[in-house]
Structures are given as C-alpha cells and as structure tokens.
Design an enzyme around this catalytic site. Structure first.
Site, short mmCIF file in Angstrom:
data_model
loop_
_atom_site.label_atom_id
_atom_site.label_comp_id
_atom_site.label_asym_id
_atom_site.label_seq_id
_atom_site.Cartn_x
_atom_site.Cartn_y
_atom_site.Cartn_z
N CYS A 1 -18.53 24.17 28.28
CA CYS A 1 -19.85 23.74 29.11
C CYS A 1 -20.65 25.07 29.77
O CYS A 1 -21.76 24.91 29.49
CB CYS A 1 -19.65 22.96 30.18
SG CYS A 1 -18.52 21.72 30.35
N ASP A 2 -19.94 25.97 30.29
CA ASP A 2 -20.44 27.12 30.81
C ASP A 2 -20.52 28.59 30.09
O ASP A 2 -21.13 29.50 30.69
CB ASP A 2 -19.93 27.11 32.32
CG ASP A 2 -20.41 25.72 33.15
OD1 ASP A 2 -21.45 25.40 32.86
OD2 ASP A 2 -19.64 25.36 34.01
N CYS B 1 -14.85 24.77 33.04
CA CYS B 1 -15.12 24.26 31.69
C CYS B 1 -15.82 25.24 30.80
O CYS B 1 -17.05 25.56 31.13
CB CYS B 1 -16.20 22.79 31.62
SG CYS B 1 -16.61 22.39 29.89
#
Ligand code: NAP
Length: 321
Positions: free
Chosen positions: A151-152, A148
């Site tokens: 997200c990261d 992701c």
C-alpha cells in the site's frame, strides 16, 4: 481492489432484513464461501468489512495460488473471486458488522447499515497486523510507520526504509520495498529467519537488502515524520540510533474475533472449528485466518471457506428444507 461491483446499501434501514446465509468478511475465505453458497442457490450476502478483499488484496503479487503460473496481483485475485461469486448470485455489500447475537436463530448481526437476521452465518473476519507498542509507533503511523508495503511503498521512492520481522510477510514485503527504497534494512530479533527457504534465498541475496540480527526496535523517532529508529541488541543490550524514512512492521497478526467473545468457543483469540468448519454454535461456521492460526494461506483460507459453505448448505437443507 476496485469496489465498482459493490452494492451500495442505503443507511438507516430500520426493519431488519432476513437472509438465508450471511458471510462476514470479503477475503479469500469469505468470497470462496460466497461462490459455493451462491451456486447452491442460497443467495448469500457478504458484508465486506473495511478491507474489501481482505489482507490478500494488499499483497502485490501472489505466487503460490494455483492456476496463475506467473503470479497474480492480490487485488486482482480478489476481484476475480468477487466477480465469480456474483455471477452466481452472491451480493457483496460494503458494510461492517460490529455486534452479533448468536444465542438463537435467526442470528442477529448489527452492521453500520442496520440489522441483518440470518439462518446461517459464516465468519471470515480475518486478522489484523500486530503492533510493536513502542514509543512513537502509533504517533507516526501514516507518517512513515506502515504495516503494508504494497500500500505505502510508493511513498518511499529513493528513501531508506526499515523492515521489522523474520517471517514470510517481512521478507515478501521487504523484497517488494526494494522496488522503491534506496535501501531496505531488516531488523530481526533472532539470528535466523522464520520465512520459507525460497523467500530467504531471494532476500538474503538481494543487493538492496541488509540484515541486522538479534535486534529489536525500542522507539520510532521523529516529529512530523519518521526520522530514525532507536534499536536495541538483545544480546549485548547496546542501543543505537538508525536513520530511516520509513518503518514497515510485519510481526504477525491477531484474529479479528473480538465481537464473538463469550458467544463462540475460542483458543488464543482464534475461533475454534472442527474439521467441518463448525463452531460451537450450530449454524455458525468460521473459515480463514479468524479460525486458522497455522496455515494462513490464500488457498487454505479459500478451501476453508468452500468447506464452510458446503456445510452451511447441508445445515439449511436440514433446518429449513
Ligand atoms: P509470522 O510467521 O508469525 O512471523 C512474525 C515474525 O515477527 C517472526 O519472525 C517473529 O520473530 C517476529 N516478531 C514477532 N513479534 C515480534 C516483536 N514483538 N518484535 C520483533 N519481532 C517480532 O508472521 P507473518 O510473516 O505475518 O506470516 C504469517 C503467516 O502467513 C505464516 O504462516 C506465513 O507462512 C504466512 N505467509 C505466507 C506468505 C507466502 O507464502 N508467500 C506470505 C506472507 C505470509 P520470531 O521468528 O523470533 O518468532
């Protein structure tokens, strides 16, 4: 997505609760189903699963959901879906189902917070990213390996990142990662991309994105964190070491349907539905990526969810008056 509006459920409930309509999953399909069912006064309960808002909530910007000409954040859209459903009486609970008994009605669903019995069930459990299953991948997940970008990505400011895959996800996430990474190198196993034309043009023209064709990853290398990937050219067999700080893998998804195996008809892991979202068990409906190997869009999942709720409403009217 914020979970401020999520109703906490006390653990260790013993007596099973009974609801008219239970919805498993809180992505676009689940929350659209909740909106329609709530407006039909079914007081639907939504079991969120571990990912509130589903995969869509992990998307930085959704540009193809009508009504948002400038695009909308995935988490923000999920929040809006949830608020709209709650306004009409849907209840979203942060909880996960792990077992179902669909052999007779009411259907029984075991969740982390106890058993729930339901007169009708809508399954919108979505899909999860596929792993490459290569050495180092599992060991270095969270230490540089990610599924992701949204997200990261932030953790890779001014770092080199590798993206794997040639579909819409790989390109969309790869483009997102250019905000942070010093370079984004995409490895694809063929020499042409599967992604849509708009994304392809944007990615191929982006100065920070590089493409390495006909190449797969053979290993993720590193001790405490990712240091490199070992790659293999599928045409020549030649192996190389490519230094990188992050590896983002987008090679497709697998539906989250294991707990329904043996109880519902499936095809390649996807729950089989007819064009009214009926599964092979009367009163059980499925929508979104758990039942859709083809379109997998926010709008098509939401549409399937709405259709499932309309059908569940008719079913409950017939069965329970
Ligand atoms: P996808 O379309 O199935 O693409 C997966 C990619 O990974 C393909 O390029 C595939 O290569 C490659 N791949 C698969 N297994 C591999 C392996 N073991 N090693 C290396 N490469 C491998 O998956 P997706 O990109 O997640 O998209 C899923 C669906 O969501 C699609 O329908 C897509 O249109 C949709 N989606 C849409 C948007 C959007 O509209 N903005 C955004 C994201 C996703 P091959 O090409 O050789 O098969």
């Amino acid at each position: 997505m914020s979970n401020l509006n999520v109703v906490p459920v006390s653990p260790h409930e013993t007596a099973p609760r009974h609801v008219k309509l239970l919805i498993l999953g809180s992505g676009p399909a689940g929350l659209a189903a909740a909106l329609y069912a709530a407006r039909a006064e079914l007081a639907p309960v939504v079991i969120s699963g571990t990912e509130l808002g589903g995969q869509a909530a992990l998307t930085f910007s959704i540009e193809n959901y009508p009504g948002f000409p400038e695009g909308v954040g995935g988490a923000e859209l999920g929040d809006l879906f949830q608020k709209q459903a709650e306004r009409f009486g849907a209840q979203v609970e942060f909880d996960s189902a792990y077992n179902v008994d669909l052999s007779k009605r009411p259907f029984k669903v075991a969740t982390d917070n106890g058993e729930i019995q339901a007169d009708a069930l809508i399954i919108t459990t979505g899909a999860s990213p596929i792993h490459l299953n290569i050495p180092g991948e599992q060991e270095l997940t969270g230490k540089g390996v990610s599924y992701c970008g949204t997200c990261d990505g932030w953790f890779f400011k001014d770092k080199r990142v590798v993206v794997v895959g040639g579909g819409d996800s790989a390109l969309e996430e790869g483009l997102f990662l250019t905000r942070y990474g010093s370079s984004v190198t995409l490895f694809h196993r063929r020499d042409s991309l599967r992604a849509g034309a708009v994304l392809q043009k944007r990615a191929l023209e982006h100065p920070k994105m590089k493409f390495i064709w006909n190449t797969v990853l053979a290993e993720v290398v590193g001790n405490e964190k990712v240091e490199a990937v070992r790659t293999k050219n599928v045409q020549t067999g030649e192996e190389s070491l490519f230094h990188t700080d992050g590896v983002f893998i987008f090679v497709g998804h697998t539906p989250n349907t294991k707990m329904f195996e043996g109880q519902l008809e499936m095809e390649n892991g996807y729950i089989k539905v007819d064009d009214h979202m009926n599964t092979s068990v009367a009163g059980v409906y499925a929508a979104g990526e758990a039942a859709d190997p083809h379109f997998r869009q926010v709008i098509t999942s939401a549409g399937m969810g709405a259709a499932a709720a309309i059908e569940a409403t008719h079913f409950l009217e017939r069965e329970t008056g």
